[in-house]
Design an enzyme around this catalytic site. Structure first.
Site, short mmCIF file in Angstrom:
data_model
loop_
_atom_site.label_atom_id
_atom_site.label_comp_id
_atom_site.label_asym_id
_atom_site.label_seq_id
_atom_site.Cartn_x
_atom_site.Cartn_y
_atom_site.Cartn_z
N HIS A 72 -3.84 4.53 4.57
CA HIS A 72 -4.94 3.55 4.60
C HIS A 72 -6.16 4.10 3.86
CE1 HIS A 72 -7.87 0.66 5.91
NE2 HIS A 72 -8.56 1.62 6.50
N TYR A 127 2.96 6.14 11.75
CA TYR A 127 3.30 4.80 12.24
C TYR A 127 4.19 3.99 11.30
CZ TYR A 127 -0.70 3.75 9.19
OH TYR A 127 -1.56 3.67 8.12
N ARG A 137 0.87 -1.18 0.00
CA ARG A 137 0.00 0.00 0.00
C ARG A 137 0.90 1.23 0.00
NH1 ARG A 137 -2.41 1.08 5.58
NH2 ARG A 137 -0.97 2.83 5.51
C1 TPP Z 1 -15.30 -6.20 10.96
C2 TPP Z 1 -14.51 -4.92 10.91
N1 TPP Z 1 -13.59 -4.67 11.86
C3 TPP Z 1 -12.84 -3.54 11.80
C4 TPP Z 1 -13.06 -2.62 10.80
C5 TPP Z 1 -12.21 -1.34 10.74
N2 TPP Z 1 -11.24 -1.48 9.65
C6 TPP Z 1 -11.47 -0.91 8.44
S1 TPP Z 1 -10.25 -1.27 7.36
C7 TPP Z 1 -9.39 -2.15 8.49
C8 TPP Z 1 -8.09 -2.79 8.14
C9 TPP Z 1 -8.18 -3.70 6.97
O1 TPP Z 1 -6.90 -4.16 6.63
P1 TPP Z 1 -6.71 -5.16 5.43
O2 TPP Z 1 -7.67 -6.28 5.54
O3 TPP Z 1 -5.26 -5.52 5.39
O4 TPP Z 1 -7.12 -4.30 4.15
P2 TPP Z 1 -6.42 -2.99 3.56
O5 TPP Z 1 -7.09 -1.82 4.19
O6 TPP Z 1 -4.97 -3.04 3.88
O7 TPP Z 1 -6.68 -3.04 2.08
C10 TPP Z 1 -10.07 -2.18 9.71
C11 TPP Z 1 -9.58 -2.88 10.92
C12 TPP Z 1 -14.05 -2.90 9.84
N3 TPP Z 1 -14.30 -2.07 8.83
N4 TPP Z 1 -14.74 -4.07 9.89
#
Ligand code: TPP
Ligand code: MG
Length: 365
Positions: free
Chosen positions: A269, A278, A265
């Protein structure tokens, strides 16, 4: 067994990469032979041009948010080859089940960019696909779409349909119970499903090393009795080969494949995040030369299929096209109270009261 899964056994730390970061095809004949004949240089050139468009549409979304014209946005920057590789393989009849970082593959599968802009501007209608575009709405709930993809793929299998359900999700999503439930169920029932994990090394501020003690995400497939492969997600050709193999397996009735696209990435985020708080900037510098577009430029230049001049012309053309898309997205009139309308068949009383309060306070449109 001589297949890509044994050739690139994730337990042995093997990662499928056909084109390296310098745009050079592997010198190992057992690897270069994996490039299928239909993936011609001309097709790679066309794919590159689409990736450039994605990159620019992505940048535009970030700019729209920064200028107050969009609520939030999750950038695909750095992950273009992962999505393009899958997009070259997927057929219109296949179903796409995206997370929230999938502007590229959603566009390739038929969702207009203006719909996606509209979605991030807060319009519920942005989630409605055009007729005959097989794509479910973005899943903000991390990981839930993996289970849906297994269900959809199972339906296809039962109906003996020659198509697949493809879910995209992140490395963070593999810590959800949903991932393990989806994998376990899929191992037993062998649905027409492909699970593509975009391991971009971060889940908001949580690094991959905190996400799992496994060396790779692909190796988790072994526990569920299904094939898993780690691919250089920034290598268009590697991604194409992995997804094509997975699709063929599913159509033959052999079930699910877990593909770990090892990528990065490059941005924050979302627009609500500041990764500088971070993330070591040196890590980002390490990944910049691995940019999936740069390596394709190098490859295409070596074949006399890319010059800075053609790039500049394309960029100017795409800029105009994207401006017109922004106009379209901004012209869509919608009612903010729509947000209450598509989750419940019957709205619970407290939400009904909130909806009524909103309607009372809205200017007439
Ligand atoms: C069930 C749930 N828990 C927490 C969140 C908050 N949240 C949004 S994105 C994220 C991280 C996702 O990381 P990843 O799966 O690696 O996807 P990326 O954003 O890196 O594409 C979190 C914890 C959420 N949207 N849904
Ligand atoms: Mg991630």
């Amino acid at each position: 067994m001589s297949d890509i899964f044994s050739q690139f056994d994730p337990l042995l730390g093997k990662r499928l990469q056909i084109m390296d970061e310098n745009g050079v095809i592997s010198a190992d004949p057992a690897v270069s032979a994996l490039r299928p004949p239909e993936l011609t240089d001309e097709l790679i050139k066309q794919a590159y041009e689409k990736m450039l468009f994605m990159k620019m549409a992505d940048q535009k979304a970030n700019n729209l948010q920064r200028t107050g014209r969009m609520g939030t946005y999750a950038s695909i920057r750095g992950q273009e080859a992962t999505q393009m590789g899958a997009g070259l393989v997927m057929k219109p009849e296949d179903w796409l089940l995206p997370a929230f970082r999938e502007l590229g593959i959603m566009w390739l599968h038929g969702i207009p960019i203006e719909n996606m802009y509209s979605y991030w501007m807060g319009n519920e209608m942005g989630s409605r696909p055009p007729e005959n575009v097989n794509c479910v709405p973005i899943s903000i709930v991390v990981g839930s779409q993996m289970l849906h993809a297994v269900g959809v793929g199972l339906g296809m299998k039962k109906k003996k349909e020659q198509k697949v359900a493809v879910a995209f999700f992140g490395d963070g999503a593999t810590s959800e119970g949903d991932f393990h439930e989806a994998m376990n169920c899929a191992g037993v029932f062998k649905p027409n499903t492909i699970l593509i994990c975009q391991n971009n090394q971060w889940a908001i501020s949580v690094p991959r090393s905190y996400q799992t003690a496994s060396t790779t995400i692909a190796q988790k497939a072994i526990a569920y009795g299904v094939p898993g492969i780690q691919v250089d997600g920034n290598d268009l050709i590697g991604m194409y080969v992995a997804v094509k193999t997975a699709r063929e397996r599913a159509i033959r009735g052999e079930g699910i494949t877990l593909i770990e696209a090892y990528t990065y990435r490059l941005g924050d985020h979302t627009t609500s995040d500041d990764a500088k708080k971070y993330r070591d900037p040196e890590e980002v510098e390490l990944w910049k030369p691995r940019d999936p577009l740069i390596r394709l430029q190098k490859y295409l230049a070596s074949k006399n299929l890319w010059t800075q001049e053609t790039e500049d012309q394309l960029t100017a053309k795409y800029e105009k096209e994207i401006e017109a898309i922004v106009e379209k997205a901004q012209a869509i009139i919608y009612n903010p109270s729509d947000m209450f309308d598509y989750t419940y068949a019957v709205l619970p009383p407290q939400l009904q009261a909130q909806k009524e309060e909103l309607l009372r306070n809205l200017p007439q449109i």
